[in-house]
Design a protein around this motif. Structure first.
Motif, mmCIF file in Angstrom:
data_model
loop_
_atom_site.group_PDB
_atom_site.id
_atom_site.type_symbol
_atom_site.label_atom_id
_atom_site.label_comp_id
_atom_site.label_asym_id
_atom_site.label_seq_id
_atom_site.Cartn_x
_atom_site.Cartn_y
_atom_site.Cartn_z
ATOM 1 N N ALA A 114 0.839 -1.191 0.000
ATOM 2 C CA ALA A 114 0.000 0.000 0.000
ATOM 3 C C ALA A 114 0.879 1.247 0.000
ATOM 4 O O ALA A 114 1.954 1.258 0.597
ATOM 5 C CB ALA A 114 -0.892 0.012 1.239
ATOM 6 N N PRO A 115 0.431 2.307 -0.662
ATOM 7 C CA PRO A 115 1.204 3.553 -0.642
ATOM 8 C C PRO A 115 1.308 4.088 0.786
ATOM 9 O O PRO A 115 0.348 4.046 1.542
ATOM 10 C CB PRO A 115 0.398 4.513 -1.520
ATOM 11 N N GLN A 116 2.472 4.597 1.146
ATOM 12 C CA GLN A 116 2.684 5.088 2.506
ATOM 13 C C GLN A 116 1.827 6.314 2.811
ATOM 14 O O GLN A 116 1.446 6.530 3.945
ATOM 15 C CB GLN A 116 4.163 5.430 2.716
ATOM 16 N N SER A 117 1.507 7.100 1.810
ATOM 17 C CA SER A 117 0.705 8.300 2.047
ATOM 18 C C SER A 117 -0.734 7.948 2.404
ATOM 19 O O SER A 117 -1.447 8.758 2.975
ATOM 20 C CB SER A 117 0.727 9.198 0.810
ATOM 21 N N GLN A 118 -1.189 6.739 2.091
ATOM 22 C CA GLN A 118 -2.558 6.332 2.372
ATOM 23 C C GLN A 118 -2.722 5.737 3.767
ATOM 24 O O GLN A 118 -3.829 5.588 4.250
ATOM 25 C CB GLN A 118 -3.008 5.289 1.338
ATOM 26 N N LEU A 119 -1.606 5.376 4.426
ATOM 27 C CA LEU A 119 -1.679 4.740 5.731
ATOM 28 C C LEU A 119 -1.949 5.776 6.814
ATOM 29 O O LEU A 119 -1.467 6.902 6.741
ATOM 30 C CB LEU A 119 -0.370 4.008 6.034
ATOM 31 N N PRO A 120 -2.715 5.404 7.843
ATOM 32 C CA PRO A 120 -2.965 6.361 8.940
ATOM 33 C C PRO A 120 -1.685 6.608 9.721
ATOM 34 O O PRO A 120 -0.841 5.742 9.863
ATOM 35 C CB PRO A 120 -4.010 5.652 9.794
ATOM 36 N N VAL A 121 -1.581 7.810 10.251
ATOM 37 C CA VAL A 121 -0.403 8.192 11.021
ATOM 38 C C VAL A 121 -0.540 7.598 12.420
ATOM 39 O O VAL A 121 -1.562 7.748 13.075
ATOM 40 C CB VAL A 121 -0.277 9.729 11.094
ATOM 41 N N SER A 122 0.487 6.905 12.874
ATOM 42 C CA SER A 122 0.430 6.290 14.200
ATOM 43 C C SER A 122 1.065 7.225 15.226
ATOM 44 O O SER A 122 1.925 8.040 14.915
ATOM 45 C CB SER A 122 1.156 4.951 14.200
ATOM 46 N N LEU A 123 0.634 7.088 16.467
ATOM 47 C CA LEU A 123 1.177 7.884 17.558
ATOM 48 C C LEU A 123 2.527 7.327 17.965
ATOM 49 O O LEU A 123 2.739 6.127 17.969
ATOM 50 C CB LEU A 123 0.235 7.827 18.764
ATOM 51 N N PRO A 124 3.448 8.192 18.357
ATOM 52 C CA PRO A 124 4.732 7.683 18.871
ATOM 53 C C PRO A 124 4.514 6.863 20.137
ATOM 54 O O PRO A 124 3.547 7.064 20.874
ATOM 55 C CB PRO A 124 5.531 8.942 19.166
ATOM 56 N N LEU A 125 5.408 5.960 20.391
ATOM 57 C CA LEU A 125 5.277 5.061 21.536
ATOM 58 C C LEU A 125 5.277 5.826 22.852
ATOM 59 O O LEU A 125 4.574 5.461 23.788
ATOM 60 C CB LEU A 125 6.414 4.035 21.516
ATOM 61 N N GLN A 126 6.010 6.921 22.925
ATOM 62 C CA GLN A 126 6.074 7.692 24.168
ATOM 63 C C GLN A 126 4.709 8.282 24.507
ATOM 64 O O GLN A 126 4.311 8.304 25.673
ATOM 65 C CB GLN A 126 7.126 8.803 24.053
ATOM 66 N N GLN A 127 3.967 8.754 23.514
ATOM 67 C CA GLN A 127 2.638 9.306 23.780
ATOM 68 C C GLN A 127 1.708 8.212 24.284
ATOM 69 O O GLN A 127 0.880 8.446 25.161
ATOM 70 C CB GLN A 127 2.069 9.948 22.524
ATOM 71 N N LEU A 128 1.837 7.013 23.733
ATOM 72 C CA LEU A 128 1.003 5.916 24.209
ATOM 73 C C LEU A 128 1.354 5.548 25.652
ATOM 74 O O LEU A 128 0.484 5.211 26.443
ATOM 75 C CB LEU A 128 1.179 4.697 23.297
ATOM 76 N N ALA A 129 2.641 5.610 25.987
ATOM 77 C CA ALA A 129 3.061 5.261 27.344
ATOM 78 C C ALA A 129 2.548 6.270 28.365
ATOM 79 O O ALA A 129 2.176 5.899 29.471
ATOM 80 C CB ALA A 129 4.582 5.165 27.401
ATOM 81 N N THR A 130 2.514 7.545 27.990
ATOM 82 C CA THR A 130 2.016 8.546 28.935
ATOM 83 C C THR A 130 0.500 8.498 29.035
ATOM 84 O O THR A 130 -0.061 8.816 30.076
ATOM 85 C CB THR A 130 2.469 9.960 28.515
ATOM 86 N N ALA A 131 -0.162 8.072 27.988
ATOM 87 C CA ALA A 131 -1.618 7.978 28.034
ATOM 88 C C ALA A 131 -2.060 6.760 28.841
ATOM 89 O O ALA A 131 -3.111 6.762 29.452
ATOM 90 C CB ALA A 131 -2.184 7.889 26.616
ATOM 91 N N ASN A 132 -1.237 5.707 28.845
ATOM 92 C CA ASN A 132 -1.556 4.496 29.571
ATOM 93 C C ASN A 132 -0.430 4.227 30.568
ATOM 94 O O ASN A 132 0.604 3.690 30.201
ATOM 95 C CB ASN A 132 -1.704 3.323 28.597
ATOM 96 N N PRO A 133 -0.593 4.562 31.839
ATOM 97 C CA PRO A 133 0.506 4.428 32.795
ATOM 98 C C PRO A 133 0.913 2.985 33.063
ATOM 99 O O PRO A 133 1.975 2.745 33.604
ATOM 100 C CB PRO A 133 -0.038 5.093 34.076
ATOM 101 N N THR A 134 0.112 2.000 32.704
ATOM 102 C CA THR A 134 0.495 0.604 32.944
ATOM 103 C C THR A 134 1.469 0.092 31.882
ATOM 104 O O THR A 134 2.110 -0.930 32.087
ATOM 105 C CB THR A 134 -0.749 -0.297 32.954
ATOM 106 N N LEU A 135 1.615 0.805 30.785
ATOM 107 C CA LEU A 135 2.534 0.399 29.719
ATOM 108 C C LEU A 135 3.934 0.907 30.051
ATOM 109 O O LEU A 135 4.136 2.079 30.278
ATOM 110 C CB LEU A 135 2.083 0.982 28.368
ATOM 111 N N ARG A 136 4.879 -0.013 30.110
ATOM 112 C CA ARG A 136 6.260 0.370 30.430
ATOM 113 C C ARG A 136 7.100 0.363 29.166
ATOM 114 O O ARG A 136 7.067 -0.582 28.391
ATOM 115 C CB ARG A 136 6.866 -0.613 31.429
ATOM 116 N N VAL A 137 7.856 1.435 28.981
ATOM 117 C CA VAL A 137 8.752 1.562 27.839
ATOM 118 C C VAL A 137 10.160 1.289 28.332
ATOM 119 O O VAL A 137 10.634 1.940 29.263
ATOM 120 C CB VAL A 137 8.663 2.978 27.196
#
Length: 62
Positions: free
Chosen positions: A38-61
């Motif tokens: 698939a073309p890369q421009s068509q793929l949804p933009v994913s959140l960086p892992l750090q933002q996910l870790a701060t949004a979910n405190p149980t996830l450890r990076v």
């Protein structure tokens, strides 16, 4: 013929029919051409892992 021989013949025939159908399906799908990613421009933009870790405190990076 005994019943077991008839069942064996029917089972063998069904197996051959399924094998030929599978080969035909693979051949038809192979004729469609090269699979392109698939073309890369068509793929949804994913959140960086750090933002996910701060949004979910149980996830450890690590």
């Amino acid at each position: 013929m005994e019943r077991s021989k008839i069942i064996a013949i029917i089972t063998g025939a069904i197996s051959l029919i399924l094998a030929v159908a599978y080969l035909l399906l693979v051949t038809v799908l192979d004729f469609r051409g090269e699979m392109l990613p698939a073309p890369q421009s068509q793929l949804p933009v994913s959140l960086p892992l750090q933002q996910l870790a701060t949004a979910n405190p149980t996830l450890r990076v690590h």
